[in-house]
Design an enzyme around this catalytic site. Structure first.
Site, mmCIF file in Angstrom:
data_model
loop_
_atom_site.group_PDB
_atom_site.id
_atom_site.type_symbol
_atom_site.label_atom_id
_atom_site.label_comp_id
_atom_site.label_asym_id
_atom_site.label_seq_id
_atom_site.Cartn_x
_atom_site.Cartn_y
_atom_site.Cartn_z
ATOM 1 N N PHE B 125 0.851 -1.183 0.000
ATOM 2 C CA PHE B 125 0.000 0.000 0.000
ATOM 3 C C PHE B 125 0.887 1.233 0.000
ATOM 4 C CE2 PHE B 125 -2.513 3.100 2.635
ATOM 5 C CZ PHE B 125 -3.586 3.261 1.766
ATOM 6 N N LEU B 127 0.926 5.209 0.257
ATOM 7 C CA LEU B 127 0.300 6.498 0.512
ATOM 8 C C LEU B 127 1.378 7.530 0.867
ATOM 9 C CD1 LEU B 127 -2.169 8.358 1.177
ATOM 10 C CD2 LEU B 127 -2.237 7.315 3.446
ATOM 11 N N THR B 128 2.248 7.170 1.837
ATOM 12 C CA THR B 128 3.221 8.114 2.399
ATOM 13 C C THR B 128 4.225 8.622 1.356
ATOM 14 O OG1 THR B 128 3.043 6.952 4.477
ATOM 15 C CG2 THR B 128 4.968 8.364 4.204
ATOM 16 N N ALA B 132 4.675 14.105 2.715
ATOM 17 C CA ALA B 132 3.300 13.824 3.105
ATOM 18 C C ALA B 132 3.251 12.560 3.935
ATOM 19 C CB ALA B 132 2.411 13.672 1.866
ATOM 20 N N ILE B 159 7.774 2.428 1.902
ATOM 21 C CA ILE B 159 6.673 1.522 1.574
ATOM 22 C C ILE B 159 7.059 0.095 1.967
ATOM 23 C CG2 ILE B 159 5.177 0.649 -0.260
ATOM 24 C CD1 ILE B 159 4.898 3.709 0.575
ATOM 25 N N ALA B 244 -7.734 -1.721 8.820
ATOM 26 C CA ALA B 244 -6.491 -2.405 9.180
ATOM 27 C C ALA B 244 -5.983 -2.063 10.571
ATOM 28 C CB ALA B 244 -5.412 -2.081 8.144
ATOM 29 N N ARG B 270 16.390 -15.796 37.518
ATOM 30 C CA ARG B 270 17.488 -14.924 37.919
ATOM 31 C C ARG B 270 17.497 -14.761 39.441
ATOM 32 N NH1 ARG B 270 22.342 -12.626 36.609
ATOM 33 N NH2 ARG B 270 22.500 -10.491 37.389
ATOM 34 N N GLU B 366 0.927 3.261 9.895
ATOM 35 C CA GLU B 366 -0.540 3.312 9.703
ATOM 36 C C GLU B 366 -1.144 4.466 10.494
ATOM 37 O OE1 GLU B 366 -2.776 -0.216 9.350
ATOM 38 O OE2 GLU B 366 -1.140 -1.321 8.408
ATOM 39 N N THR B 368 0.501 7.844 12.945
ATOM 40 C CA THR B 368 1.112 7.922 14.272
ATOM 41 C C THR B 368 -0.001 7.947 15.322
ATOM 42 O OG1 THR B 368 1.058 10.321 14.346
ATOM 43 C CG2 THR B 368 3.028 9.300 13.369
#
Lengths: 360, 388, 262
Positions: B125, B127-128, B132, B159, B244, B270, B366, B368
């Site tokens: 996908f 977009l970025t 932008a 991407i 998503a 431990r 997806e 921030t």
């Protein structure tokens, strides 16, 4: 049957009481102990001497005759050499079709010989080849077979072979018998027994055994045999073995372990996770599904001590274990234990040993 | 000890079982190597394909299993338990596939979905862009209609699966003067003329995934590659992300669970001051917070995913909440897991330092988490305006 | 190509614990899995089928709960599965097991190829594969680490591991191969197959279904017998070397020198 699964089966699904075994064989018709050596390349493997030595003790105890059986091609003096290790006689089948290892041909030959000669006990090595064809022989003779034994004894009363083997990845040890059938068959781990001093004066008869031609055919055909020479000392023969386990964490530590091994002139061994990961070749694997070792000094680095590994190191004289987990079972069997981080211990250890060597 | 009952049906239990097995048997043994060598996990992609996972969200008529957002969340949670880097490749294919599923024509669905469902082709996908990111309206890539073709020019940045995927959903401006309504979505295939990839980026975490630039230099694609109608680009992008985002939340849940499991295992072994460190309240309290927050995030993600699967229209706020809460939680829990393990946690010999590095991306990609808050805030403003 | 894959359900050794006192296994919490090397046999069968066509039938002999191993095999893509389960099969050693498998395979119809794992992680006898081949009079090739199809599937060229190396063997089918872990990478189950497997009908065959001679199966057909079992013990000095890494290493060096090993 091994019977060890009894406790995890449905109640009653397995009962350890024997009602009636399979139609027993006429035990009295069988006598003598056989040790079988397969030698497709005409070379007698080192374990043959160990196994013969052990079988010699068993034969003496039970008052049985000991026969070495050699199957292979271009055997030359090999059968005679075996005499020095305690055999009363040597039976030899030297045939071109035994060059290259064919599971079915080897099985046909040995089964034929056993039917003719009726030995009471047949011992072979649990090498890849032994484990490939000996089960065929046992099936053909419809008798029992105990795989991968780590100890053997024989009862003087009824000449029952007591066969001790690990099961459940070496976490349980079982003693197995085959009382009502003959021959009693077992494969034995290489290097669990020590070879006796060869008796060069021993004179034995070497008998060439002939087998019918039709037994020497197979639908399988060996095209090529490829033997990869070992790098470094042979792990099963080495005096010092440095063994790496899952706890080494990364490849840098593995390299340090190799450095330590080189300093000590040691062979490098591994537990299964390491060989599964491909960090060391399969043949470096020690334990139940790998080799058994008996060095003077075993150094375990990041080895937790799961029994399927430790079953292969019991013959070690001194066991040194370095592990960060104080609860690691390896410490149970360690002569000297160090709880610590390999990143800290290994560099110091390498440094000290280097200084020791330089000081000499 | 009882566990929360999420009332999974048999099929959903099977998805959990299978993805858990994949994580345990296939992903965990190789994750450190993939991370260290920045290696794209093709073997695992084949495993996911073999397991039918790429078709989880795709309807049966296109060769998928017809699952919804919830089923995807179940799978993503378990896979992320193994490795977020590997899981990102899987999630990215769904992200590239959703636009086609949601807005594609019958022909487009027939053409692309079966390959995506079979895992024969990965989707991505785009977009970025460099100018932008959060401000998606600022994208510079253009698409111009020329006869029977669209011609794309510009570039996309960061991407996921760039270069490895075969099918790309790309958002480009078709009518700049219309602002956000001037964007459209296109399907671009690897091998289309004028379409190329930049070098693989070096990243803080999720290093098993491939992240590259995409270049469009007079990239000519047939007209029928337009997704939906001209001008719908942003709607398509937003609807895709709404669908998503709960999955990213689910990855946070799986990752945090893995980190906590490691921390507890360590704390029980431990020994300091003569006792296992888990005996100290300082450690217990951290673990208690982790466990509680993980369960809260899981409950929220599951509830929202199931709500989305009922077919609601306005899911932006809920979807953003699921991502926001669960990924912030994952960052906190992985950080605390490192803390519980002290110096050991910081070393690459233990998996939690990688988990902490991987967690960070979940708060960023997806959208921030600040953008998620904008989405939630704007939705609240709208809701309460109606009530006023 | 008609292929039969023989599998065994085994306790996952990672989950098995042992009772040192009694010399037995602690039953609690033991998980069952398909024997690891059998998964490589199944993978070999599935990929041969995918390439050459035909059918993969998986069989196992075991208690009723061994059915779950067969469902797992179906989830991986096997076409059919048959469970050989009967109280009369219980406590079989390898001789009785190969007889039972032989009868089942004869009932299914002789295939072109039988695949087994190299060894089971519980018993670790590595006898069932070669034993079964002997009963059929077929060639057996153990520890197969590579496989190439010749003549559209009437012959194989296999790489089989032997001591310190390997052999390349050409074998005419029908044959039995035992599959080494280096042969392939087992696939993962698929969701679709998993759903089919859940509903699949798995026939259960007992000794009467097989027409087996009751003297040759189970405990009656097993010549070997376990006299005793014990959990191994080891006598060791168990001296822990304490202190800083320097001190620990120093202490070790001193001791190794005393033993004449340095």
């Amino acid at each position: 049957m091994c019977g060890s699964c009894e406790d995890i089966c449905l109640p009653g699904a397995i009962v350890k009481e024997r009602e009636k075994g399979p139609a027993p064989t006429d035990i009295d018709a069988y006598s003598g102990i056989w040790v079988v050596c397969e030698a497709p390349d005409g070379i007698i493997p080192a374990w043959a001497k160990e196994l013969l030595s052990k079988a010699h003790d068993l034969a003496a105890k039970a008052g049985e005759e000991l026969t070495a059986v050699v199957l292979g091609h271009s055997l030359g003096e090999v059968p005679k050499d075996l005499a020095a290790f305690g055999a009363d006689r040597v039976l030899v089948v030297d045939e071109p079709s035994l060059k290259g290892f064919h599971d079915d041909i080897y099985a046909n030959v040995l089964a034929y010989m056993a039917r003719k000669e009726l030995p009471s006990v047949i011992l072979a090595a649990s090498t890849p080849m032994g484990r490939a064809y000996i089960p065929r022989v046992a099936t053909m003779l419809e008798t029992g077979l105990t795989a991968d034994c780590m100890d053997l004894d024989i009862s003087t009363e009824d000449k029952t072979l007591l066969q001790t083997r690990p099961t459940f990845g070496g976490n349980l040890i079982a003693t197995i018998t085959c009382r009502k059938h003959r021959p009693q068959m077992a494969t034995v781990r290489p290097h669990v027994f020590k070879p006796r001093e060869p008796d060069q004066a021993a004179r034995v008869s070497v008998i060439n055994f002939s087998v019918p031609e039709e037994l020497l055919a197979s639908r399988a055909k060996v095209i090529e045999t490829h033997v990869e020479p070992l790098e470094g000392p042979d792990i099963t023969e080495a005096d010092v073995v440095v063994t790496v386990g899952r706890g080494i964490g990364n490849k840098e530590t593995l390299e340090q372990a190799m450095e330590l091994a080189e300093l000590l002139g040691a062979a490098v061994g591994a537990t299964r996770p390491i060989t599964d990961e491909g960090w060391l070749p399969d043949r470096a694997q020690i334990g139940q599904t790998g080799v058994t070792i008996s060095p003077k000094l075993y150094i375990g680095l990041g080895v937790s001590g799961a029994v399927h590994h430790t079953v292969g190191i019991r013959g070690s004289e001194i066991i040194v274990a370095v592990n960060k987990d104080p609860e690691a079972p390896i410490f149970e069997m360690a002569t000297y234990g160090i709880v610590g981080d390999l990143h800290e211990i290994l560099p110091v250890l390498i440094d000290r040993i280097r200084k020791e060597r330089a000081g000499k | 000890m009882a566990e929360v009952n999420y009332f999974l049906n048999e099929e959903q239990q099977m998805i959990v079982e299978l993805t858990r097995q994949l994580a345990r048997e296939k992903i965990i043994p190789v994750r450190a190597r993939l991370d260290e060598q920045e290696e794209f996990p093709w073997d695992l992609v084949k495993d996911f394909a073999q397991a039918d996972l790429f078709g989880l969200f795709i309807p049966e008529e296109y060769g998928g299993l017809g699952g919804g957002c919830f089923e995807m969340c179940l799978a993503l949670e378990q896979l992320a338990y193994g490795c977020v880097g590997v899981t990102t490749t899987y999630a990215a294919s769904a992200l590239g596939g959703y636009p086609i599923l949601l807005f594609g024509s019958d022909e487009q669905k027939q053409r692309y979905l079966p390959d995506i469902a079979a895992g024969a082709k990965l989707a991505a996908f785009g977009l970025t862009e460099s100018t932008a990111g959060s401000d998606a309206a600022a994208i510079q890539t253009t698409a111009v209609e020329e006869g029977d073709y669209w011609v794309l020019n510009g570039s996309k940045q960061w991407i996921t699966s760039g270069g490895e995927a075969e099918i790309y959903t790309i958002i480009a401006m078709t009518d700049r003067h219309k602002g956000p309504r001037g964007a459209s979505a296109f399907i671009v295939e690897k091998g289309d003329p004028g379409f190329s990839f930049g070098k693989k980026e070096k990243k803080m975490g999720i290093r098993a995934s491939s992240t590259t630039e995409l270049f469009f230099d007079n990239c000519k694609i047939p007209k029928d590659r337009l997704l939906g109608r001209r001008g719908m680009g942003f709607i398509i992008a937003m609807r895709t992300l709404d669908q998503a985002r709960p999955g990213i939340g689910a990855m946070g849940v799986g990752l945090a669970q893995a980190a906590m499991d490691e921390a507890i295992l360590f704390a029980r072994q431990r020994v300091q001051f003569g006792q296992p460190v888990i005996a100290f309240q300082a450690i217990q309290h951290m673990l208690a917070d982790m466990a509680t927050e993980i369960e809260a995030a899981r409950a929220l993600v599951y509830a929202i995913a199931r709500t989305i699967d009922t077919g609601i229209k306005d899911m932006a706020k809920l979807s953003a909440m699921a991502k926001l809460f669960a990924t912030d939680m994952a960052m906190k829990v992985t950080t605390d897991a490192v803390q519980v393990m002290g110096g050991h946690g910081y070393m690459a010999d233990y998996p939690v330092e990688k988990m902490m590095r991987d967690a960070k991306i979940l708060q960023i990609y997806e959208g921030t988490n600040q953008i998620q808050k904008n989405v939630i805030g704007q939705a609240l403003n709208k809701e309460y305006a109606k009530k006023a | 190509m008609e292929i039969v894959v023989c599998i065994k359900q085994v306790p996952d050794t990672a989950t098995v614990r042992f009772d040192r006192e009694k010399g037995t296994i602690i039953r609690e919490g033991v998980q069952s899995i398909i024997n690891p090397s059998d998964l490589h046999a199944l993978e070999a069968g599935l990929s041969l089928r995918d390439e050459l066509g035909g059918k993969v039938t998986v069989i196992t002999m075991g208690p009723p709960q061994a059915e779950s191993a067969l469902r797992d095999a179906l989830s991986l893509g096997a076409d059919e599965a048959i469970l050989l389960s009967d109280r009369a099969f219980a406590a079989a050693d390898t001789l009785a097991t190969t007889y039972t498998l032989l009868k089942a395979i004869q009932k299914i119809g002789l295939p072109d190829l039988i695949l087994c794992g190299t060894h089971a992680i519980d018993g670790d006898t590595a006898q069932v594969g070669p034993g079964l081949a002997a009963r059929l009079g077929w060639p057996s090739i153990t520890q197969v680490a590579g496989l190439e199809i010749l003549d559209t599937g009437t012959r194989f060229l296999v790489k089989r591991l032997i001591e310190q190396g390997y052999e390349m063997v050409e074998v005419e089918l029908p044959a039995l191969l035992t599959c080494h872990k280096s042969l392939n990478r087992p696939r993962v189950p698929s969701l679709k197959a998993k759903m089919r497997a859940r509903k699949a009908d798995i026939p259960v065959w007992g000794h009467e279904d097989l027409g087996a001679d009751s003297g040759k199966i189970g405990i009656k057909g097993s010549p070997t017998w376990v006299d005793s079992t014990f959990v191994p013990a080891f006598e060791a000095k168990r001296e822990m070397l304490e202190g800083s890494p320097d001190e620990q290493v120093d202490a070790l060096i001193v001791r190794l020198k005393e033993s004449g090993l340095l």
